[in-house]
Scaffold this motif. Structure first.
Motif, PDB file in Angstrom:
ATOM      1  N   GLN A   1       7.997  -8.157  -7.999  1.00  0.00           N
ATOM      2  CA  GLN A   1       6.547  -8.123  -7.812  1.00  0.00           C
ATOM      3  C   GLN A   1       6.100  -9.269  -6.910  1.00  0.00           C
ATOM      4  OE1 GLN A   1       4.648  -5.766 -10.218  1.00  0.00           O
ATOM      5  NE2 GLN A   1       3.571  -5.841  -8.285  1.00  0.00           N
TER       6      GLN A   1
ATOM      7  N   LEU B   1       7.013  -8.537  -3.406  1.00  0.00           N
ATOM      8  CA  LEU B   1       6.057  -7.599  -2.818  1.00  0.00           C
ATOM      9  C   LEU B   1       4.814  -8.336  -2.340  1.00  0.00           C
ATOM     10  CD1 LEU B   1       5.149  -4.612  -2.321  1.00  0.00           C
ATOM     11  CD2 LEU B   1       4.013  -4.779  -4.529  1.00  0.00           C
ATOM     12  N   MET B   2       4.302  -9.225  -3.194  1.00  0.00           N
ATOM     13  CA  MET B   2       3.091  -9.964  -2.821  1.00  0.00           C
ATOM     14  C   MET B   2       3.350 -10.805  -1.571  1.00  0.00           C
ATOM     15  SD  MET B   2       0.701  -9.025  -4.754  1.00  0.00           S
ATOM     16  CE  MET B   2      -0.649 -10.212  -4.745  1.00  0.00           C
ATOM     17  N   ARG B   3       4.552 -11.388  -1.507  1.00  0.00           N
ATOM     18  CA  ARG B   3       4.882 -12.214  -0.355  1.00  0.00           C
ATOM     19  C   ARG B   3       4.919 -11.355   0.917  1.00  0.00           C
ATOM     20  NH1 ARG B   3       9.286 -15.711   1.266  1.00  0.00           N
ATOM     21  NH2 ARG B   3      10.871 -14.490   0.235  1.00  0.00           N
TER      22      ARG B   3
ATOM     23  N   LEU C   1       3.269  -8.706   1.409  1.00  0.00           N
ATOM     24  CA  LEU C   1       1.916  -8.274   1.754  1.00  0.00           C
ATOM     25  C   LEU C   1       1.094  -9.426   2.331  1.00  0.00           C
ATOM     26  CD1 LEU C   1       0.984  -6.003  -1.306  1.00  0.00           C
ATOM     27  CD2 LEU C   1       1.444  -5.271   1.026  1.00  0.00           C
TER      28      LEU C   1
ATOM     29  N   ALA D   1       0.202 -12.204   0.744  1.00  0.00           N
ATOM     30  CA  ALA D   1      -0.755 -12.747  -0.214  1.00  0.00           C
ATOM     31  C   ALA D   1      -0.642 -14.272  -0.282  1.00  0.00           C
ATOM     32  CB  ALA D   1      -0.496 -12.157  -1.597  1.00  0.00           C
TER      33      ALA D   1
ATOM     34  N   LYS E   1      -4.104 -12.264  -8.947  1.00  0.00           N
ATOM     35  CA  LYS E   1      -3.997 -10.807  -9.027  1.00  0.00           C
ATOM     36  C   LYS E   1      -2.755 -10.335  -9.766  1.00  0.00           C
ATOM     37  CE  LYS E   1      -6.301 -10.389  -4.585  1.00  0.00           C
ATOM     38  NZ  LYS E   1      -7.668 -10.063  -4.994  1.00  0.00           N
ATOM     39  N   VAL E   2      -1.717 -11.156  -9.810  1.00  0.00           N
ATOM     40  CA  VAL E   2      -0.468 -10.697 -10.432  1.00  0.00           C
ATOM     41  C   VAL E   2      -0.042 -11.562 -11.618  1.00  0.00           C
ATOM     42  CG1 VAL E   2       1.999 -10.347 -10.074  1.00  0.00           C
ATOM     43  CG2 VAL E   2       0.379  -9.584  -8.340  1.00  0.00           C
TER      44      VAL E   2
ATOM     45  N   PRO F   1      -2.806 -11.953 -14.762  1.00  0.00           N
ATOM     46  CA  PRO F   1      -2.929 -10.733 -15.581  1.00  0.00           C
ATOM     47  C   PRO F   1      -1.655 -10.386 -16.329  1.00  0.00           C
ATOM     48  CG  PRO F   1      -3.793 -10.353 -13.377  1.00  0.00           C
ATOM     49  CD  PRO F   1      -3.177 -11.716 -13.355  1.00  0.00           C
ATOM     50  N   SER F   2      -0.495 -10.574 -15.686  1.00  0.00           N
ATOM     51  CA  SER F   2       0.712 -10.158 -16.395  1.00  0.00           C
ATOM     52  C   SER F   2       1.090 -11.171 -17.482  1.00  0.00           C
ATOM     53  CB  SER F   2       1.867  -9.892 -15.428  1.00  0.00           C
ATOM     54  OG  SER F   2       2.210 -11.065 -14.759  1.00  0.00           O
TER      55      SER F   2
ATOM     56  N   LEU G   1       6.439  -0.807  -8.608  1.00  0.00           N
ATOM     57  CA  LEU G   1       5.764  -2.082  -8.831  1.00  0.00           C
ATOM     58  C   LEU G   1       4.242  -1.950  -8.858  1.00  0.00           C
ATOM     59  CD1 LEU G   1       7.897  -4.511  -6.628  1.00  0.00           C
ATOM     60  CD2 LEU G   1       8.014  -4.175  -9.089  1.00  0.00           C
TER      61      LEU G   1
ATOM     62  N   TRP H   1      -2.590  -2.951 -14.887  1.00  0.00           N
ATOM     63  CA  TRP H   1      -4.003  -3.184 -15.183  1.00  0.00           C
ATOM     64  C   TRP H   1      -4.920  -2.704 -14.070  1.00  0.00           C
ATOM     65  CZ3 TRP H   1      -0.247  -6.959 -14.913  1.00  0.00           C
ATOM     66  CH2 TRP H   1      -0.205  -7.711 -13.744  1.00  0.00           C
TER      67      TRP H   1
ATOM     68  N   CYS I   1      -4.813  -8.396  -0.120  1.00  0.00           N
ATOM     69  CA  CYS I   1      -3.937  -9.514   0.222  1.00  0.00           C
ATOM     70  C   CYS I   1      -4.190 -10.015   1.630  1.00  0.00           C
ATOM     71  CB  CYS I   1      -2.475  -9.117   0.069  1.00  0.00           C
ATOM     72  SG  CYS I   1      -1.977  -9.020  -1.641  1.00  0.00           S
TER      73      CYS I   1
END
Lengths: 251, 271
Positions: free
Chosen positions: A146, A149-151, A153, A155, A163-164, A167-168, B106, B110, B123
Protein backbone atom coordinates in the motif's frame (compact mmCIF):
# COMPACT_ATOMS: atom_id res chain seq x y z
CA UNK A 1 -24.86 -13.17 19.20
CA UNK A 2 -28.09 -12.80 21.16
CA UNK A 3 -27.62 -16.26 22.56
CA UNK A 4 -24.19 -15.30 23.84
CA UNK A 5 -25.67 -12.24 25.55
CA UNK A 6 -28.12 -14.48 27.36
CA UNK A 7 -25.33 -16.81 28.40
CA UNK A 8 -23.42 -13.85 29.83
CA UNK A 9 -26.53 -12.80 31.76
CA UNK A 10 -26.93 -16.30 33.18
CA UNK A 11 -23.24 -16.39 34.16
CA UNK A 12 -23.58 -13.06 35.99
CA UNK A 13 -26.62 -14.39 37.84
CA UNK A 14 -24.74 -17.56 38.80
CA UNK A 15 -21.84 -15.45 40.10
CA UNK A 16 -24.21 -13.29 42.14
CA UNK A 17 -25.89 -16.46 43.47
CA UNK A 18 -22.52 -17.91 44.51
CA UNK A 19 -21.61 -14.61 46.13
CA UNK A 20 -24.89 -14.67 48.08
CA UNK A 21 -24.29 -18.26 49.20
CA UNK A 22 -20.74 -17.55 50.39
CA UNK A 23 -21.83 -14.38 52.16
CA UNK A 24 -24.53 -16.24 54.08
CA UNK A 25 -22.21 -19.01 55.27
CA UNK A 26 -22.14 -19.10 59.09
CA UNK A 27 -18.42 -18.31 59.53
CA UNK A 28 -18.36 -15.24 57.25
CA UNK A 29 -17.89 -11.86 58.87
CA UNK A 30 -20.33 -9.29 57.54
CA UNK A 31 -17.77 -6.57 58.04
CA UNK A 32 -15.51 -8.08 55.39
CA UNK A 33 -18.05 -9.45 52.94
CA UNK A 34 -21.41 -7.88 52.21
CA UNK A 35 -23.95 -10.08 50.45
CA UNK A 36 -25.47 -9.05 47.13
CA UNK A 37 -28.71 -8.29 48.94
CA UNK A 38 -26.95 -5.96 51.37
CA UNK A 39 -25.03 -4.37 48.50
CA UNK A 40 -28.23 -3.80 46.58
CA UNK A 41 -29.86 -2.29 49.68
CA UNK A 42 -26.88 0.04 50.17
CA UNK A 43 -27.08 1.03 46.54
CA UNK A 44 -30.76 1.86 46.91
CA UNK A 45 -30.43 3.73 50.20
CA UNK A 46 -27.31 5.66 49.26
CA UNK A 47 -28.27 6.10 45.61
CA UNK A 48 -27.86 9.85 45.41
CA UNK A 49 -24.61 9.80 47.40
CA UNK A 50 -23.16 7.00 45.26
CA UNK A 51 -24.14 8.43 41.92
CA UNK A 52 -23.09 11.93 42.86
CA UNK A 53 -19.62 10.59 43.63
CA UNK A 54 -19.66 8.28 40.62
CA UNK A 55 -20.24 11.30 38.41
CA UNK A 56 -17.10 12.94 39.81
CA UNK A 57 -15.10 9.79 39.11
CA UNK A 58 -16.58 9.41 35.62
CA UNK A 59 -15.57 12.96 34.73
CA UNK A 60 -12.01 12.24 35.94
CA UNK A 61 -11.92 9.05 33.89
CA UNK A 62 -13.26 10.61 30.69
CA UNK A 63 -11.03 13.67 30.85
CA UNK A 64 -8.02 11.51 31.74
CA UNK A 65 -8.77 9.23 28.80
CA UNK A 66 -9.14 12.21 26.50
CA UNK A 67 -5.74 13.50 27.62
CA UNK A 68 -4.20 10.05 27.11
CA UNK A 69 -5.66 9.77 23.60
CA UNK A 70 -4.52 13.27 22.66
CA UNK A 71 -0.99 12.90 24.04
CA UNK A 72 -0.65 9.22 23.12
CA UNK A 73 -1.97 9.83 19.62
CA UNK A 74 0.45 12.69 19.09
CA UNK A 75 3.34 10.70 20.55
CA UNK A 76 2.56 7.69 18.37
CA UNK A 77 2.40 9.78 15.18
CA UNK A 78 5.65 11.58 15.99
CA UNK A 79 7.36 8.28 16.85
CA UNK A 80 6.09 6.80 13.60
CA UNK A 81 7.12 9.65 11.36
CA UNK A 82 10.52 10.23 12.97
CA UNK A 83 11.76 6.66 12.70
CA UNK A 84 14.85 6.96 14.96
CA UNK A 85 12.69 8.47 17.68
CA UNK A 86 10.56 5.34 17.75
CA UNK A 87 13.45 3.11 18.73
CA UNK A 88 14.81 5.67 21.17
CA UNK A 89 11.51 6.42 22.89
CA UNK A 90 10.01 2.93 23.01
CA UNK A 91 11.82 1.90 26.24
CA UNK A 92 10.63 5.13 27.82
CA UNK A 93 7.11 4.21 26.84
CA UNK A 94 7.40 0.85 28.55
CA UNK A 95 8.90 2.53 31.60
CA UNK A 96 5.86 4.81 31.77
CA UNK A 97 3.67 1.77 32.27
CA UNK A 98 5.90 0.49 35.08
CA UNK A 99 5.53 3.65 37.17
CA UNK A 100 4.00 2.48 40.47
CA UNK A 101 0.87 4.59 40.46
CA UNK A 102 0.21 3.91 44.16
CA UNK A 103 3.47 5.62 45.06
CA UNK A 104 3.31 8.42 42.56
CA UNK A 105 -0.29 9.39 43.31
CA UNK A 106 0.31 10.87 46.82
CA UNK A 107 3.29 12.78 45.48
CA UNK A 108 1.19 14.26 42.69
CA UNK A 109 -1.44 15.27 45.22
CA UNK A 110 1.27 16.91 47.33
CA UNK A 111 2.50 18.75 44.28
CA UNK A 112 -0.83 19.71 42.72
CA UNK A 113 -3.29 19.77 45.59
CA UNK A 114 -6.58 17.93 46.11
CA UNK A 115 -8.21 19.09 42.91
CA UNK A 116 -8.91 17.14 39.72
CA UNK A 117 -5.38 17.66 38.38
CA UNK A 118 -3.58 14.71 40.02
CA UNK A 119 -6.46 12.34 39.12
CA UNK A 120 -6.29 13.32 35.47
CA UNK A 121 -2.52 12.93 35.54
CA UNK A 122 -2.77 9.41 36.93
CA UNK A 123 -5.57 8.26 34.62
CA UNK A 124 -3.70 9.71 31.66
CA UNK A 125 -0.46 8.10 32.78
CA UNK A 126 -1.82 4.57 32.92
CA UNK A 127 -3.91 4.98 29.76
CA UNK A 128 -1.08 6.51 27.78
CA UNK A 129 0.74 3.22 27.31
CA UNK A 130 -2.00 1.05 25.75
CA UNK A 131 -3.12 3.89 23.49
CA UNK A 132 0.36 4.77 22.27
CA UNK A 133 1.72 1.26 21.87
CA UNK A 134 -1.32 0.09 19.95
CA UNK A 135 -1.30 3.11 17.66
CA UNK A 136 2.44 2.81 17.00
CA UNK A 137 1.99 -0.86 16.15
CA UNK A 138 -1.01 -0.06 13.98
CA UNK A 139 0.88 2.58 12.03
CA UNK A 140 3.71 0.14 11.53
CA UNK A 141 1.38 -2.68 10.42
CA UNK A 142 0.28 -0.94 7.20
CA UNK A 143 0.69 -3.17 4.15
CA UNK A 144 4.06 -2.23 2.58
CA UNK A 145 2.48 -2.73 -0.87
CA UNK A 146 0.00 0.00 0.00
CA UNK A 147 2.84 2.36 0.86
CA UNK A 148 4.56 1.45 -2.41
CA UNK A 149 1.37 2.34 -4.26
CA UNK A 150 1.16 5.70 -2.52
CA UNK A 151 4.79 6.38 -3.39
CA UNK A 152 4.17 5.56 -7.04
CA UNK A 153 1.15 7.88 -7.04
CA UNK A 154 3.46 10.66 -5.90
CA UNK A 155 1.76 11.09 -2.53
CA UNK A 156 3.44 13.33 0.03
CA UNK A 157 4.42 11.97 3.44
CA UNK A 158 1.49 13.85 4.98
CA UNK A 159 -0.97 12.47 2.42
CA UNK A 160 0.21 8.92 3.02
CA UNK A 161 -0.13 9.38 6.77
CA UNK A 162 -3.52 11.00 6.53
CA UNK A 163 -5.12 8.90 3.78
CA UNK A 164 -3.61 5.48 4.43
CA UNK A 165 -1.64 5.03 7.63
CA UNK A 166 -3.92 6.70 10.15
CA UNK A 167 -7.18 5.17 8.87
CA UNK A 168 -5.67 1.71 8.76
CA UNK A 169 -4.29 2.15 12.29
CA UNK A 170 -7.69 3.23 13.59
CA UNK A 171 -8.78 -0.29 14.67
CA UNK A 172 -5.54 -0.59 16.66
CA UNK A 173 -6.27 2.71 18.35
CA UNK A 174 -9.65 1.36 19.40
CA UNK A 175 -8.08 -1.82 20.79
CA UNK A 176 -5.80 0.40 22.85
CA UNK A 177 -8.76 2.48 23.90
CA UNK A 178 -10.64 -0.59 25.12
CA UNK A 179 -7.67 -1.62 27.25
CA UNK A 180 -7.27 1.94 28.49
CA UNK A 181 -10.98 2.19 29.33
CA UNK A 182 -10.77 -0.74 31.74
CA UNK A 183 -7.67 0.45 33.58
CA UNK A 184 -8.68 4.11 33.60
CA UNK A 185 -11.22 3.51 36.37
CA UNK A 186 -8.55 1.95 38.58
CA UNK A 187 -6.36 4.96 37.92
CA UNK A 188 -9.07 7.35 39.05
CA UNK A 189 -9.60 5.35 42.25
CA UNK A 190 -5.88 5.45 43.05
CA UNK A 191 -5.89 9.18 42.44
CA UNK A 192 -8.77 9.66 44.84
CA UNK A 193 -7.22 7.42 47.48
CA UNK A 194 -4.19 9.67 47.53
CA UNK A 195 -6.36 12.58 48.48
CA UNK A 196 -9.69 13.87 47.27
CA UNK A 197 -12.81 15.45 48.64
CA UNK A 198 -15.17 13.68 46.26
CA UNK A 199 -15.42 10.61 44.04
CA UNK A 200 -16.25 6.92 44.32
CA UNK A 201 -12.69 6.00 45.23
CA UNK A 202 -12.76 8.35 48.19
CA UNK A 203 -16.24 7.15 49.19
CA UNK A 204 -15.07 3.53 49.13
CA UNK A 205 -12.00 4.38 51.21
CA UNK A 206 -14.17 6.19 53.77
CA UNK A 207 -16.55 3.23 53.76
CA UNK A 208 -13.73 0.86 54.67
CA UNK A 209 -12.58 3.08 57.52
CA UNK A 210 -16.13 3.49 58.80
CA UNK A 211 -16.92 -0.25 58.45
CA UNK A 212 -19.77 0.47 55.98
CA UNK A 213 -19.00 -2.68 54.04
CA UNK A 214 -22.20 -2.80 51.90
CA UNK A 215 -21.51 0.73 50.69
CA UNK A 216 -17.97 -0.28 49.77
CA UNK A 217 -19.29 -3.18 47.68
CA UNK A 218 -21.90 -0.96 46.09
CA UNK A 219 -19.12 1.44 45.10
CA UNK A 220 -17.04 -1.39 43.67
CA UNK A 221 -19.98 -2.68 41.61
CA UNK A 222 -20.54 0.79 40.18
CA UNK A 223 -16.83 1.13 39.32
CA UNK A 224 -16.97 -2.20 37.51
CA UNK A 225 -20.08 -1.16 35.65
CA UNK A 226 -18.34 2.06 34.68
CA UNK A 227 -15.36 0.20 33.20
CA UNK A 228 -17.68 -2.13 31.33
CA UNK A 229 -19.66 0.80 29.97
CA UNK A 230 -16.50 2.51 28.76
CA UNK A 231 -15.39 -0.70 27.07
CA UNK A 232 -18.71 -0.99 25.27
CA UNK A 233 -18.59 2.71 24.36
CA UNK A 234 -15.16 2.21 22.77
CA UNK A 235 -16.54 -0.67 20.69
CA UNK A 236 -19.55 1.38 19.61
CA UNK A 237 -17.24 4.24 18.68
CA UNK A 238 -15.20 1.84 16.57
CA UNK A 239 -18.34 0.66 14.81
CA UNK A 240 -19.13 4.26 13.90
CA UNK A 241 -15.61 5.45 13.05
CA UNK A 242 -14.16 2.31 11.48
CA UNK A 243 -17.03 0.04 10.45
CA UNK A 244 -14.87 -1.87 7.96
CA UNK A 245 -12.72 -3.22 10.77
CA UNK A 246 -15.63 -5.07 12.36
CA UNK A 247 -17.27 -6.41 9.21
CA UNK A 248 -16.92 -10.04 8.29
CA UNK A 249 -14.71 -10.49 5.26
CA UNK A 250 -16.74 -11.43 2.20
CA UNK A 251 -14.00 -12.58 -0.11
CA UNK B 1 22.46 -14.63 -24.34
CA UNK B 2 19.38 -13.40 -26.12
CA UNK B 3 17.79 -15.44 -28.86
CA UNK B 4 15.72 -13.20 -31.04
CA UNK B 5 12.96 -15.20 -32.60
CA UNK B 6 11.56 -12.13 -34.26
CA UNK B 7 12.97 -9.30 -36.34
CA UNK B 8 14.50 -6.40 -34.40
CA UNK B 9 11.76 -4.30 -32.89
CA UNK B 10 12.59 -1.04 -34.67
CA UNK B 11 11.89 -2.34 -38.16
CA UNK B 12 8.23 -1.85 -39.10
CA UNK B 13 7.19 0.83 -36.62
CA UNK B 14 10.38 2.82 -36.36
CA UNK B 15 8.44 6.10 -36.71
CA UNK B 16 7.43 6.08 -33.04
CA UNK B 17 10.23 6.48 -30.58
CA UNK B 18 10.93 4.53 -27.41
CA UNK B 19 9.24 5.94 -24.33
CA UNK B 20 10.82 3.41 -22.09
CA UNK B 21 14.26 1.87 -22.19
CA UNK B 22 15.88 -0.62 -19.84
CA UNK B 23 19.58 -1.08 -20.61
CA UNK B 24 21.45 -4.09 -19.20
CA UNK B 25 19.71 -3.67 -15.87
CA UNK B 26 20.86 -5.84 -13.00
CA UNK B 27 19.12 -6.03 -9.67
CA UNK B 28 20.51 -7.92 -6.74
CA UNK B 29 18.74 -8.26 -3.39
CA UNK B 30 21.00 -8.51 -0.38
CA UNK B 31 20.85 -11.80 1.53
CA UNK B 32 18.02 -11.83 4.03
CA UNK B 33 20.13 -13.63 6.61
CA UNK B 34 23.85 -13.82 7.12
CA UNK B 35 25.50 -16.71 5.38
CA UNK B 36 22.91 -16.73 2.61
CA UNK B 37 23.68 -15.81 -0.97
CA UNK B 38 22.30 -12.53 -2.27
CA UNK B 39 19.43 -13.05 -4.70
CA UNK B 40 20.11 -12.00 -8.27
CA UNK B 41 16.66 -11.05 -9.57
CA UNK B 42 17.58 -9.53 -12.93
CA UNK B 43 20.82 -9.71 -14.85
CA UNK B 44 21.70 -7.57 -17.85
CA UNK B 45 18.11 -7.10 -18.92
CA UNK B 46 17.45 -5.06 -22.07
CA UNK B 47 14.03 -3.86 -23.02
CA UNK B 48 12.47 -0.97 -24.84
CA UNK B 49 8.86 0.05 -25.34
CA UNK B 50 7.56 2.36 -28.00
CA UNK B 51 4.94 5.05 -27.52
CA UNK B 52 1.41 3.59 -27.19
CA UNK B 53 2.77 0.08 -27.42
CA UNK B 54 1.51 -2.70 -25.18
CA UNK B 55 4.41 -4.90 -24.15
CA UNK B 56 3.70 -8.11 -22.30
CA UNK B 57 6.44 -9.52 -20.10
CA UNK B 58 5.96 -13.26 -19.71
CA UNK B 59 7.95 -15.52 -17.49
CA UNK B 60 7.80 -18.18 -14.81
CA UNK B 61 6.90 -16.95 -11.33
CA UNK B 62 9.92 -15.62 -9.48
CA UNK B 63 11.70 -14.60 -12.67
CA UNK B 64 11.80 -10.97 -11.63
CA UNK B 65 8.74 -9.58 -13.44
CA UNK B 66 7.66 -7.59 -10.38
CA UNK B 67 11.23 -6.40 -9.84
CA UNK B 68 11.38 -5.21 -13.44
CA UNK B 69 8.12 -3.30 -13.08
CA UNK B 70 9.22 -1.71 -9.83
CA UNK B 71 12.51 -0.70 -11.43
CA UNK B 72 10.68 0.99 -14.28
CA UNK B 73 8.22 2.57 -11.85
CA UNK B 74 11.05 4.20 -9.92
CA UNK B 75 10.27 2.23 -6.77
CA UNK B 76 13.68 0.54 -6.95
CA UNK B 77 17.04 1.38 -8.49
CA UNK B 78 19.05 -1.03 -10.63
CA UNK B 79 22.42 -2.11 -9.21
CA UNK B 80 23.89 -1.87 -12.69
CA UNK B 81 22.59 -0.60 -16.01
CA UNK B 82 19.99 2.10 -16.47
CA UNK B 83 16.27 2.62 -16.77
CA UNK B 84 14.76 5.55 -18.63
CA UNK B 85 11.16 6.66 -18.81
CA UNK B 86 10.48 9.43 -21.31
CA UNK B 87 14.14 10.30 -21.26
CA UNK B 88 14.30 10.59 -17.46
CA UNK B 89 16.60 8.27 -15.55
CA UNK B 90 16.25 9.43 -11.94
CA UNK B 91 13.87 7.40 -9.79
CA UNK B 92 11.61 10.27 -8.79
CA UNK B 93 11.31 11.38 -12.40
CA UNK B 94 10.46 7.83 -13.43
CA UNK B 95 7.80 7.77 -10.73
CA UNK B 96 6.20 10.82 -12.33
CA UNK B 97 6.15 9.09 -15.70
CA UNK B 98 4.59 5.80 -14.62
CA UNK B 99 1.40 4.58 -13.04
CA UNK B 100 1.86 1.28 -11.27
CA UNK B 101 -0.90 -1.27 -10.69
CA UNK B 102 0.23 -3.88 -8.17
CA UNK B 103 -0.82 -7.52 -8.08
CA UNK B 104 -3.44 -7.04 -5.39
CA UNK B 105 -5.99 -4.29 -5.87
CA UNK B 106 -4.99 -2.51 -2.63
CA UNK B 107 -8.33 -0.73 -2.42
CA UNK B 108 -8.78 1.10 0.86
CA UNK B 109 -11.69 -0.46 2.74
CA UNK B 110 -12.80 2.84 4.26
CA UNK B 111 -13.24 4.49 0.87
CA UNK B 112 -16.00 3.78 -1.62
CA UNK B 113 -15.11 2.68 -5.15
CA UNK B 114 -15.12 6.20 -6.62
CA UNK B 115 -12.92 7.63 -3.87
CA UNK B 116 -10.55 4.71 -4.23
CA UNK B 117 -10.06 5.46 -7.90
CA UNK B 118 -9.94 9.19 -7.16
CA UNK B 119 -7.07 8.59 -4.70
CA UNK B 120 -4.68 8.94 -7.62
CA UNK B 121 -5.90 12.49 -8.25
CA UNK B 122 -5.84 13.38 -4.56
CA UNK B 123 -2.21 12.33 -4.40
CA UNK B 124 -1.36 14.88 -7.04
CA UNK B 125 -3.01 17.63 -5.07
CA UNK B 126 -6.74 17.62 -5.88
CA UNK B 127 -9.24 17.92 -3.04
CA UNK B 128 -11.40 14.90 -2.36
CA UNK B 129 -14.48 16.52 -3.91
CA UNK B 130 -12.60 17.64 -7.02
CA UNK B 131 -11.02 14.23 -7.41
CA UNK B 132 -14.40 12.50 -7.17
CA UNK B 133 -15.91 14.85 -9.70
CA UNK B 134 -13.07 14.23 -12.12
CA UNK B 135 -13.18 10.44 -11.68
CA UNK B 136 -16.94 10.05 -12.08
CA UNK B 137 -17.09 10.27 -15.92
CA UNK B 138 -14.53 7.48 -16.19
CA UNK B 139 -16.70 5.29 -13.96
CA UNK B 140 -19.62 5.82 -16.31
CA UNK B 141 -17.54 5.08 -19.38
CA UNK B 142 -16.03 1.89 -18.02
CA UNK B 143 -19.23 0.31 -16.81
CA UNK B 144 -18.84 1.06 -13.11
CA UNK B 145 -21.49 3.77 -12.95
CA UNK B 146 -23.72 1.99 -10.46
CA UNK B 147 -20.85 1.06 -8.16
CA UNK B 148 -19.49 4.50 -7.32
CA UNK B 149 -20.60 4.34 -3.72
CA UNK B 150 -19.94 0.64 -3.12
CA UNK B 151 -17.33 -0.29 -0.56
CA UNK B 152 -14.55 -2.59 -1.75
CA UNK B 153 -15.90 -5.49 0.33
CA UNK B 154 -19.19 -5.21 -1.55
CA UNK B 155 -17.46 -5.62 -4.92
CA UNK B 156 -16.51 -8.82 -6.71
CA UNK B 157 -12.88 -9.57 -7.48
CA UNK B 158 -13.26 -8.44 -11.10
CA UNK B 159 -14.95 -5.19 -10.08
CA UNK B 160 -12.20 -4.46 -7.61
CA UNK B 161 -9.59 -4.90 -10.33
CA UNK B 162 -11.54 -2.50 -12.55
CA UNK B 163 -11.51 0.13 -9.83
CA UNK B 164 -7.79 -0.47 -9.29
CA UNK B 165 -7.20 -0.07 -13.02
CA UNK B 166 -9.17 3.17 -13.14
CA UNK B 167 -7.08 4.43 -10.22
CA UNK B 168 -4.00 3.64 -12.31
CA UNK B 169 -5.46 5.37 -15.35
CA UNK B 170 -6.44 8.44 -13.32
CA UNK B 171 -2.86 8.94 -12.21
CA UNK B 172 -2.59 10.45 -15.70
CA UNK B 173 0.86 9.06 -16.48
CA UNK B 174 2.02 8.16 -19.99
CA UNK B 175 3.21 4.67 -19.00
CA UNK B 176 1.04 2.06 -17.27
CA UNK B 177 2.75 -0.78 -15.45
CA UNK B 178 0.37 -3.66 -14.76
CA UNK B 179 1.72 -6.40 -12.53
CA UNK B 180 -0.30 -9.59 -13.10
CA UNK B 181 -3.50 -7.59 -12.77
CA UNK B 182 -5.79 -10.61 -13.11
CA UNK B 183 -3.63 -13.25 -11.49
CA UNK B 184 -5.89 -13.67 -8.49
CA UNK B 185 -9.13 -14.05 -10.47
CA UNK B 186 -10.88 -17.23 -11.55
CA UNK B 187 -10.53 -18.22 -15.21
CA UNK B 188 -13.92 -16.96 -16.37
CA UNK B 189 -13.67 -13.62 -14.60
CA UNK B 190 -10.12 -13.30 -15.88
CA UNK B 191 -11.29 -13.79 -19.46
CA UNK B 192 -13.94 -11.11 -18.98
CA UNK B 193 -11.42 -8.75 -17.45
CA UNK B 194 -8.98 -9.28 -20.30
CA UNK B 195 -11.66 -8.29 -22.80
CA UNK B 196 -12.55 -5.33 -20.63
CA UNK B 197 -8.93 -4.21 -20.44
CA UNK B 198 -8.51 -4.62 -24.21
CA UNK B 199 -11.52 -2.36 -24.75
CA UNK B 200 -10.33 0.11 -22.12
CA UNK B 201 -6.93 0.39 -23.80
CA UNK B 202 -8.58 0.87 -27.19
CA UNK B 203 -10.43 3.80 -25.60
CA UNK B 204 -7.50 5.20 -23.65
CA UNK B 205 -4.37 4.23 -25.56
CA UNK B 206 -1.29 4.24 -23.34
CA UNK B 207 2.15 2.79 -23.28
CA UNK B 208 1.71 -0.36 -21.24
CA UNK B 209 3.99 -2.94 -19.71
CA UNK B 210 1.92 -5.93 -18.65
CA UNK B 211 3.58 -8.59 -16.51
CA UNK B 212 1.82 -11.93 -16.71
CA UNK B 213 2.49 -15.65 -16.55
CA UNK B 214 -0.38 -16.31 -18.92
CA UNK B 215 0.72 -16.58 -22.57
CA UNK B 216 -2.81 -16.33 -23.90
CA UNK B 217 -3.34 -13.14 -21.92
CA UNK B 218 -0.10 -11.74 -23.32
CA UNK B 219 -1.05 -12.57 -26.93
CA UNK B 220 -4.58 -11.28 -26.49
CA UNK B 221 -3.58 -7.89 -25.13
CA UNK B 222 -0.13 -6.98 -26.34
CA UNK B 223 1.70 -5.76 -29.46
CA UNK B 224 4.86 -7.51 -28.43
CA UNK B 225 5.77 -10.22 -25.95
CA UNK B 226 9.09 -10.33 -24.11
CA UNK B 227 9.83 -13.75 -22.66
CA UNK B 228 11.96 -13.76 -19.52
CA UNK B 229 14.22 -16.58 -18.35
CA UNK B 230 13.96 -18.04 -14.86
CA UNK B 231 15.91 -16.12 -12.20
CA UNK B 232 18.06 -14.17 -12.86
CA UNK B 233 15.60 -12.71 -15.36
CA UNK B 234 16.80 -11.83 -18.86
CA UNK B 235 14.89 -11.38 -22.09
CA UNK B 236 15.28 -14.66 -23.98
CA UNK B 237 12.83 -13.93 -26.79
CA UNK B 238 10.74 -11.13 -28.22
CA UNK B 239 7.67 -11.89 -30.30
CA UNK B 240 5.80 -9.33 -32.37
CA UNK B 241 2.05 -9.93 -32.25
CA UNK B 242 1.05 -8.41 -35.56
CA UNK B 243 -2.71 -8.70 -35.19
CA UNK B 244 -4.98 -5.68 -34.88
CA UNK B 245 -6.13 -4.74 -31.37
CA UNK B 246 -8.58 -5.13 -29.64
CA UNK B 247 -8.68 -8.82 -30.47
CA UNK B 248 -11.58 -11.17 -30.11
CA UNK B 249 -10.70 -14.18 -28.01
CA UNK B 250 -12.80 -16.67 -30.00
CA UNK B 251 -11.21 -15.65 -33.29
CA UNK B 252 -7.77 -15.36 -31.80
CA UNK B 253 -7.48 -18.84 -30.32
CA UNK B 254 -8.13 -20.47 -33.68
CA UNK B 255 -5.90 -18.08 -35.64
CA UNK B 256 -2.83 -19.91 -36.98
CA UNK B 257 -0.69 -16.85 -36.24
CA UNK B 258 -1.76 -17.04 -32.61
CA UNK B 259 -1.03 -20.75 -32.41
CA UNK B 260 2.41 -20.23 -33.93
CA UNK B 261 3.24 -17.42 -31.50
CA UNK B 262 2.01 -19.44 -28.57
CA UNK B 263 4.23 -22.34 -29.57
CA UNK B 264 7.25 -20.08 -29.89
CA UNK B 265 6.56 -18.50 -26.53
CA UNK B 266 6.27 -21.93 -24.93
CA UNK B 267 9.47 -22.97 -26.62
CA UNK B 268 11.28 -19.86 -25.32
CA UNK B 269 9.99 -20.65 -21.84
CA UNK B 270 11.35 -24.15 -22.20
CA UNK B 271 7.98 -25.84 -21.89
Amino acid sequence: MLKRRWATGVLVLVAIGAWQVVASLPGVDHLTLASPAETARAMWNDASLLFDNAWTTLVEVLLGLAIAVALGGAAAVVMHVVRPLRDIAYPLLIASQAVPVVVIAPLLVLAFDYGIGPKLAIVALICFFPVTVNLVDGLRAVDPEQLKLMRSLGASRAATLWKVELPSALPYLFSGLRLAATVSVIGAVFGEWAGADKGLGRLVLLGINQLQTPRVYAGVVILMAMALLLFVAATVAQRVAAPWSLEERTA
Amino acid sequence: MTTRLEAPVQEPRSISRDVLAVRSATRRYPARRRGREPVLALEGLDLSVRDREVLAVVGPSGCGKSTLLELIAGLQEPDAGSVEVAGAARAEERRRGCAYMPQSDLLLPWRDALSNAALALECSGASRAEARRAAAPLFERFGLGRFENARPNELSGGMRQRVAFLRTLLAGRPVLLLDEPFGALDAITRAQMQDWLAAALAHEPRTVVLATHDIEEALLLSDRVAVLSPRPGRVVAELEVELPRPRVRRELVSDPAFIGLEQRALEALGC
